[in-house]
Motif scaffolding. Sequence first.
Motif, PDB file in Angstrom:
ATOM      1  N   LEU A   1      -5.537   8.092   1.788  1.00 25.98           N
ATOM      2  CA  LEU A   1      -5.084   8.683   0.403  1.00 25.98           C
ATOM      3  C   LEU A   1      -5.542   8.298  -0.832  1.00 25.98           C
ATOM      4  O   LEU A   1      -5.579   9.158  -1.832  1.00 25.98           O
ATOM      5  CB  LEU A   1      -3.355   8.142   0.279  1.00 25.98           C
ATOM      6  CG  LEU A   1      -2.634   8.688  -0.956  1.00 25.98           C
ATOM      7  CD1 LEU A   1      -2.306   9.888  -0.957  1.00 25.98           C
ATOM      8  CD2 LEU A   1      -1.229   7.697  -0.997  1.00 25.98           C
ATOM      9  N   GLY A   2      -6.310   7.143  -1.043  1.00 23.91           N
ATOM     10  CA  GLY A   2      -7.100   6.871  -2.106  1.00 23.91           C
ATOM     11  C   GLY A   2      -8.206   7.756  -2.384  1.00 23.91           C
ATOM     12  O   GLY A   2      -8.329   8.312  -3.524  1.00 23.91           O
TER      13      GLY A   2
ATOM     14  N   LEU B   1      -5.739   0.970  -4.122  1.00 24.41           N
ATOM     15  CA  LEU B   1      -5.847   1.446  -2.779  1.00 24.41           C
ATOM     16  C   LEU B   1      -7.020   0.995  -2.193  1.00 24.41           C
ATOM     17  O   LEU B   1      -7.240   0.600  -1.054  1.00 24.41           O
ATOM     18  CB  LEU B   1      -5.250   2.761  -2.645  1.00 24.41           C
ATOM     19  CG  LEU B   1      -3.870   3.081  -2.809  1.00 24.41           C
ATOM     20  CD1 LEU B   1      -3.434   4.589  -2.716  1.00 24.41           C
ATOM     21  CD2 LEU B   1      -3.011   2.326  -1.659  1.00 24.41           C
TER      22      LEU B   1
ATOM     23  N   ALA C   1      -5.037   4.743  -7.146  1.00 24.74           N
ATOM     24  CA  ALA C   1      -6.010   5.091  -6.137  1.00 24.74           C
ATOM     25  C   ALA C   1      -7.175   4.045  -5.836  1.00 24.74           C
ATOM     26  O   ALA C   1      -7.733   3.738  -4.809  1.00 24.74           O
ATOM     27  CB  ALA C   1      -6.937   6.364  -6.356  1.00 24.74           C
TER      28      ALA C   1
ATOM     29  N   ASN D   1      -8.923   3.845   2.932  1.00 30.50           N
ATOM     30  CA  ASN D   1      -7.605   4.368   2.894  1.00 30.50           C
ATOM     31  C   ASN D   1      -7.789   5.776   2.342  1.00 30.50           C
ATOM     32  O   ASN D   1      -8.224   6.298   1.442  1.00 30.50           O
ATOM     33  CB  ASN D   1      -7.050   3.570   1.546  1.00 30.50           C
ATOM     34  CG  ASN D   1      -5.559   4.113   1.528  1.00 30.50           C
ATOM     35  OD1 ASN D   1      -5.235   5.343   0.970  1.00 30.50           O
ATOM     36  ND2 ASN D   1      -4.655   3.268   1.883  1.00 30.50           N
TER      37      ASN D   1
ATOM     38  N   ALA E   1       0.763  -1.168  -0.016  1.00 32.16           N
ATOM     39  CA  ALA E   1       0.041  -0.004  -0.041  1.00 32.16           C
ATOM     40  C   ALA E   1       0.890   1.134  -0.093  1.00 32.16           C
ATOM     41  O   ALA E   1       0.489   2.192  -0.840  1.00 32.16           O
ATOM     42  CB  ALA E   1      -0.845   0.062   1.373  1.00 32.16           C
ATOM     43  N   GLU E   2       2.019   1.130   0.503  1.00 31.46           N
ATOM     44  CA  GLU E   2       2.828   2.480   0.766  1.00 31.46           C
ATOM     45  C   GLU E   2       3.438   2.775  -0.765  1.00 31.46           C
ATOM     46  O   GLU E   2       3.678   3.738  -1.019  1.00 31.46           O
ATOM     47  CB  GLU E   2       4.005   2.237   1.837  1.00 31.46           C
ATOM     48  CG  GLU E   2       4.954   3.246   2.092  1.00 31.46           C
ATOM     49  CD  GLU E   2       6.040   2.989   2.965  1.00 31.46           C
ATOM     50  OE1 GLU E   2       6.952   4.061   3.093  1.00 31.46           O
ATOM     51  OE2 GLU E   2       5.974   2.111   3.679  1.00 31.46           O
TER      52      GLU E   2
ATOM     53  N   SER F   1     -11.675  11.495   2.783  1.00 29.80           N
ATOM     54  CA  SER F   1     -10.359  11.337   3.136  1.00 29.80           C
ATOM     55  C   SER F   1     -10.061  11.958   4.469  1.00 29.80           C
ATOM     56  O   SER F   1      -9.361  11.662   5.183  1.00 29.80           O
ATOM     57  CB  SER F   1      -9.437  12.210   2.109  1.00 29.80           C
ATOM     58  OG  SER F   1      -8.247  12.355   2.300  1.00 29.80           O
TER      59      SER F   1
ATOM     60  N   GLN G   1      -2.592  14.663   6.678  1.00 28.89           N
ATOM     61  CA  GLN G   1      -3.510  14.068   5.941  1.00 28.89           C
ATOM     62  C   GLN G   1      -4.713  14.813   6.311  1.00 28.89           C
ATOM     63  O   GLN G   1      -5.610  15.190   5.225  1.00 28.89           O
ATOM     64  CB  GLN G   1      -3.741  12.558   6.278  1.00 28.89           C
ATOM     65  CG  GLN G   1      -2.616  11.776   5.779  1.00 28.89           C
ATOM     66  CD  GLN G   1      -2.869  10.046   5.919  1.00 28.89           C
ATOM     67  OE1 GLN G   1      -3.670   9.899   6.954  1.00 28.89           O
ATOM     68  NE2 GLN G   1      -2.003   9.319   5.392  1.00 28.89           N
TER      69      GLN G   1
ATOM     70  N   GLY H   1       0.922   4.186  -2.741  1.00 33.61           N
ATOM     71  CA  GLY H   1       0.505   5.355  -2.392  1.00 33.61           C
ATOM     72  C   GLY H   1       1.639   6.333  -3.252  1.00 33.61           C
ATOM     73  O   GLY H   1       1.409   7.565  -3.582  1.00 33.61           O
ATOM     74  N   THR H   2       2.814   5.873  -2.840  1.00 36.05           N
ATOM     75  CA  THR H   2       3.995   6.840  -3.398  1.00 36.05           C
ATOM     76  C   THR H   2       3.879   6.852  -5.102  1.00 36.05           C
ATOM     77  O   THR H   2       4.039   8.106  -5.518  1.00 36.05           O
ATOM     78  CB  THR H   2       5.354   6.047  -3.067  1.00 36.05           C
ATOM     79  OG1 THR H   2       5.676   6.069  -1.707  1.00 36.05           O
ATOM     80  CG2 THR H   2       6.390   6.971  -3.699  1.00 36.05           C
TER      81      THR H   2
END
Length: 476
Positions: free
Chosen positions: A74-75, A65, A62, A72, A39-40, A99, A108, A43-44
Amino acid sequence: MWPPEALRRLAAALVLGLAAAAPAPAETPRRIPVAEATAEQLGTAAVQAVASGRAPEAAALAAELLHRDPKNPLGHYIFARLSLAEGNTATARKAARRSFFTAQSPRQHYEAARVAGQAALAEKRFGAAAFWARQTIQYAPDDRARAVGVRDFRRLGALNPLAFNLKLGVRPSNNVNGGADDRTNVIDGYDTVGWLSDDAMALGGVVGTADASASLRVAQDATSQTRVGLSGYTRLVDFYGRPMVTPIYWGSGTPPAPVEIRNSDYSTASLAANLQHSRNFGSGFVVTGQLEAGRLWQGGLPAYDWQGLDLAGSKTLSPQLQLNFGAAYERRDWVDMARIDRRQELDFGLRGATAKGTWGVGLSASTLLSPSSQSRYWSVAGSASFQPKAQLGPLALNLAAGVSTTVYPDYMVLFMHPEGGRQDDAIFAELGMTVPKLGIAAFAPEVKLQALKVDSNVSRFSRSEVAVAVGWRSTF
């Protein structure tokens, strides 16, 4: 946005070159399928795709994710950014909100609030945009970001034709009824001593207050604006226990039984309508005039109707110093008697900022003209406040203190008239403590320790009070 099936197919076809996957900087980044990425790593790669303008790839990552974890943050954030760029503000707003409420760090929260605010502003939903601006202030990563959030919030306030304000407070106190400290009533210059009833003594309890206002901007140009509004205020008292009072007994017949002192007898409420006009004369000089009319209730019964005119202004003397001034006139028409009172007030103040904090000083004078000799008075008061920048651990502090003198020149107690009239000298102090990090939308819980001492030449009005006020306050 793109259909979910298309995004999944695109994600399955992606092969990521992830520098973060290499165990050492000197090694060549490995290329791995999306299905094998953490997942990291996803995301990157998604953030890099957004920054490079590769919207379909960012959306596919996204979607992957969110397929793995529907919460999540970030997604949802990536979808919010992409939707906003496309002009799909409804989707952007919903994704940014998801989010924000699934965010796992202050950063975030901050980034999600920024996108949510931009989407709300694009839809001209100024109230929602102001809410998200407050969230950026709450979670700002540094002082610069916080200052930007404060500026944005104030600009949104200027754009929004509607304005609301609500203050709620709860205040436990040892003297909620303004009662005397001593049972005996002594008048300076006279040997006669009176005896105060139970309801004239200080009684402990809890005071609850609600102060609300709403206004609508009806006209505006480059230098002025006009608003119409409504305001309301309520004060309720809840005595500790069930305090009783024995009615006056003149010695004939059966003595009356004690009766309970009712909470409602000490309640107050008001409702008013107003018309306000503000004008900016340039060079930091702003003046606001307000016409207001309303009614006040005491103990649940109408007390008086009032009509008033207020004039308030401010002048910026320097970036760190501001002069404030005001004048007010109010006419009170009592409901149950042929009596009209007229109250007038003048006030001046200075507010400044230093490297150690912000400070303020003020001076006011007021008078009440009335056909009732017991009610006529004049008063002068001074106050000072200081809010240090430095915190005491997690606590932000605010200090205030003041003094006042109020003279009732024609006051009488039966046939006795104190020399110079009744004079009440008061001193108060207040320590406010706020925990900004526990705030919600830049509102933080606050506790105020309050103390008041009044000395009067008519001891019925000599009193003291210690109270603890609990509420919420804005952190900027």
